[in-house]
Design an enzyme around this catalytic site. Structure first.
Site, PDB file in Angstrom:
ATOM      1  N   PRO A   9       0.946  -1.389  -0.035  1.00 52.26           N
ATOM      2  CG  PRO A   9      -0.599  -1.370   1.832  1.00 52.26           C
ATOM      3  CD  PRO A   9       0.465  -2.114   1.046  1.00 52.26           C
ATOM      4  CE  LYS A  10       6.463   5.215   1.847  1.00 54.62           C
ATOM      5  NZ  LYS A  10       7.403   5.666   1.201  1.00 54.62           N
ATOM      6  CB  VAL A  11       5.628   0.787  -2.566  1.00 53.40           C
ATOM      7  CG1 VAL A  11       6.045   0.991  -4.064  1.00 53.40           C
ATOM      8  CG2 VAL A  11       6.842   0.788  -1.436  1.00 53.40           C
TER       9      VAL A  11
END
Length: 324
Positions: free
Chosen positions: A247-249
């Site tokens: 999710p972050k990337v």
DNA sequence: TTCCAGGCCCATA
DNA sequence: TATGGGCCTGGA
């Protein structure tokens, strides 16, 4: 071909802050006497773009110089530069928005002129974002520069050598580690030959596999132009399928690579900052922080994330949030 | 020396 | 569907 022109950004623009703020679109551009330069592909032509403020004053208009072995129109260069530095974003409108939330208002003074530093090459952003996972800024930027030097196309200009970021096809075929590189080599190499044209030699560690497999997917099934045209939600689900992309990337790729401003990348710091500001004493899951940010900040979510992080870093808040 | 960083993957419940 | 250990590497 050489050209030079001026440009007035919409609202404040702090070039140095924007370039050096650690956004995962690309490594910082090379600095030379208050100017920053990078090799950018404009209309299919390699073009060295050099940008700086007049009198190196962040409030002043910017000078742009460009140089290319081919002919490139001034208009195309201007459009590209505007896109990379988010010069069409209305920061005064952002500051009005930030000013309405007492938690966000203090960020303005610390980040004035900071803009989204968008990728000039979305594929480079995918790879640098994957490389950035669980890794310091210094390390992933060095890795990306190493990858460019090894597999990119080199161009020589009076101010130095510059490299493009390699294509997905080229990177998909790169050896993962020195053993693989060795196995592919002919056996009449000099005894002191150094095997360093492989991904692990670029310091990406266990992410080497992800980079190769993600490159394969981009060269085969995942069309980046299609991705750029998708709505945020669908693009997010699509990009999550790449190896090494969580999710972050994924949010970093959508924000810094494709300019989707509604993305709200949540790393441990943003999580701690949001908890500290809005949920003191509570602990949220990263997913909950992401939903909170997207819901509350809407189209400005990406900017809020950028501003919160730099505000926290500069104000000392980050230091105080380091885990006990 | 030892620890852990601007997460993700995968094995376990 | 949710949780936690392990992971390359290199600075502190």
């Amino acid at each position: 071909m050489k050209t030079q022109f001026h440009f007035n950004p919409k609202g404040p623009f702090n070039l140095s802050l924007t370039i050096n703020s650690g956004q995962t679109s690309q490594p910082p551009w090379k600095e030379d006497n208050h100017h920053f330069q990078e090799l950018v592909i404009v209309d299919g032509a390699p073009c060295l773009v050099k940008i700086g403020h007049e009198d190196s004053d962040p409030e002043n208009r910017v000078n742009i110089m460009a140089e290319s072995p081919e002919t490139v129109s001034e208009k195309a260069i201007k459009t590209k530069v505007q896109d990379i530095f988010g010069l069409e974003h209305d920061l005064d409108q952002l500051y009005t928005f930030l000013g309405e939330d007492p938690k966000l208002k203090p960020t303005i003074a610390f980040c004035r002129g900071l803009r989204i530093f968008k990728a000039h090459n979305p594929f480079e952003c995918i790879i640098s974002s994957i490389s950035s996972a669980n890794c310091s800024i210094l390390r992933w930027t060095r890795s990306v520069n190493d990858i460019k030097r090894r597999w990119g196309d080199g161009y020589r200009f009076s101010s130095g050598d510059f490299y493009t970021f390699p294509s997905p096809t080229v990177l998909a075929r790169a050896p993962e580690h020195d053993l693989e590189e060795m196995q592919r080599c002919e056996d009449n190499l000099p005894l002191d030959f150094v095997f360093d044209k492989n991904l692990q030699a670029c310091g990406v560690g266990y992410r080497a596999k992800y980079i190769i497999n993600a490159s394969r997917m981009v060269q085969s099934e995942l069309n980046l132009e299609k991705l750029a045209r998708m709505k945020y939600k669908r693009a997010f689900d699509t990009i999550l399928q790449l190896p090494g992309v969580g999710p972050k990337v994924a949010d970093c790729i959508l924000l810094y690579g494709l300019g989707m401003g509604e993305a709200f990348p949540v790393d441990v710091w943003i999580k701690r900052i949001i908890e500290h500001l809005y949920f003191p004493g509570e602990e949220l899951k990263p997913q909950e922080v992401r939903e909170f940010g997207m819901e509350r900040y809407g189209d400005w979510a990406g900017y809020v994330q950028l501003y919160l992080f730099h505000y926290a870093r500069k104000s000392g808040l980050l230091e105080s949030l380091k885990k006990k």
